[in-house]
Design a protein around this motif. Sequence first.
Motif, PDB file in Angstrom:
ATOM      1  N   MET A 244      34.800 -12.315 -14.040  1.00  0.00           N
ATOM      2  CA  MET A 244      34.985 -11.372 -14.387  1.00  0.00           C
ATOM      3  C   MET A 244      36.170 -11.761 -16.137  1.00  0.00           C
ATOM      4  N   VAL A 245      35.796 -10.576 -16.479  1.00  0.00           N
ATOM      5  CA  VAL A 245      36.722 -11.228 -17.908  1.00  0.00           C
ATOM      6  C   VAL A 245      37.178  -9.402 -17.569  1.00  0.00           C
ATOM      7  N   LEU A 246      38.786  -9.434 -17.586  1.00  0.00           N
ATOM      8  CA  LEU A 246      39.658  -8.587 -17.648  1.00  0.00           C
ATOM      9  C   LEU A 246      40.329  -8.788 -18.658  1.00  0.00           C
ATOM     10  N   PRO A 247      40.540  -8.133 -20.159  1.00  0.00           N
ATOM     11  CA  PRO A 247      41.066  -7.937 -21.403  1.00  0.00           C
ATOM     12  C   PRO A 247      42.825  -7.522 -20.331  1.00  0.00           C
ATOM     13  N   GLY A 248      44.243  -8.044 -20.281  1.00  0.00           N
ATOM     14  CA  GLY A 248      45.215  -7.275 -20.070  1.00  0.00           C
ATOM     15  C   GLY A 248      45.393  -7.685 -18.437  1.00  0.00           C
ATOM     16  N   LEU A 249      44.259  -8.699 -17.679  1.00  0.00           N
ATOM     17  CA  LEU A 249      44.548  -8.833 -16.369  1.00  0.00           C
ATOM     18  C   LEU A 249      45.347 -10.509 -16.523  1.00  0.00           C
ATOM     19  N   ALA A 250      45.802 -10.563 -15.013  1.00  0.00           N
ATOM     20  CA  ALA A 250      46.511 -11.776 -15.429  1.00  0.00           C
ATOM     21  C   ALA A 250      44.705 -13.203 -15.294  1.00  0.00           C
TER      22      ALA A 250
END
Length: 297
Positions: A244-250
Motif C-alpha cells: 500500500m502507498v499511503l502518504p502520511g502513514l508510517a
Amino acid sequence: MVTLCHSAHTRTSGKIARRNAAKVFCSTQMPPSQSTIKVVIIGATKEIGRTAIAAVSKARGMELAGAIDSQCIGLDAGEISGMEEALEIPVLNDLTMVLGSIAQSRATGVVVDFSEPSTVYDNVKQAAAFGLNSVVYVPKIELDTVTELSAFCEKASMGCLVAPTLSIGSVLLQQAAIQASFHYNNVEIVESRPNPSDLPSQDAIQIANNITDLGQIYNREDMDSDNPARGQILGEDGVRVHSMVLPGLASSTSINFSGPGEIYTLRHDATTVQCLMPGLILAIRKVIRLKPKCYYD
C-alpha cells in the motif's frame, strides 16, 4: 551484522537462492575497549546522515571525525543536524583528507556509508587504504557489489559490514517470522510505505527470502492464481505480498500467518529514521572487534 543481519538470498534462474556470504567484515586488530572511535559519515546531509551525526556525537566512546557530502559544503555538521551546539566539524567533499587526518592520529576509526550503490566500493576501498573499517547501509546495493567487497576485504585484511537493515525491530520481526513459518501453511505480507518507489520493499523481499526454501509451501489453495487482487508472489513457495502507498502513514510491515482456527500476526512500524540509530551504534562497535572473516548475511 552479527545481531542485526539475517540470511540473504539472490534470484538464480527465476528462483530465490541462498547466498553463502555475509556482512562483509575482516578485522585483524582488537582495539582496547577504552579507545574512542572516530566516525566519518558519508552522506551526511541526508536525513539518515543528519540523524546519525547527532547519534554518534551523543554515543559513549565515539566522536564525529568527519561529515562527507557534496551538498552544504562548509556548514557545521552539528548545525545541519539540528544540535544545540556546533560541533566545529564542517561538511566536506574530500574523504581522503579526513581519512588521512585520522590515520595520522593512529586512532580507531570507522567510516559509515549512506551514499549510493555506485560509490560504495570505492569508499570502502579508500577507507581500508587508511586503515579504517566500514559500516555500509545502502538498501539498494547490488549483491554483486557485496561479493566484490567481500573479496577485497579478505585480500586487504580490513573490515566492512554491509547491513541490509539497521532496525533492530525489523530484524526481530524477521527472526520471529522464520520460527512461525514452520508451523503455518498460509502466510501473506502486507506493507505500507509513504511513496511507491521500489515496491515491494526490500523488507518484504527479505522476509520472503528468509522463509523460502524451508520445506514449506504456502497458500496452496490458490497458489496459481493470477488475480492481481491477490498480490505478488515472491519466490516459488507461494509467499504473497500486498503493498500500500499511503502518504502520511508510517512505514509498516505485517506478516500474517494462519492455521486451523487461528491467525498469528507479526507487525513492525517505523515512524522515523531514529529507529535505525541503536542498530547503527551497535554496528560501529561490532565492526572493529570482529575476528577475521568475510561474509554478507
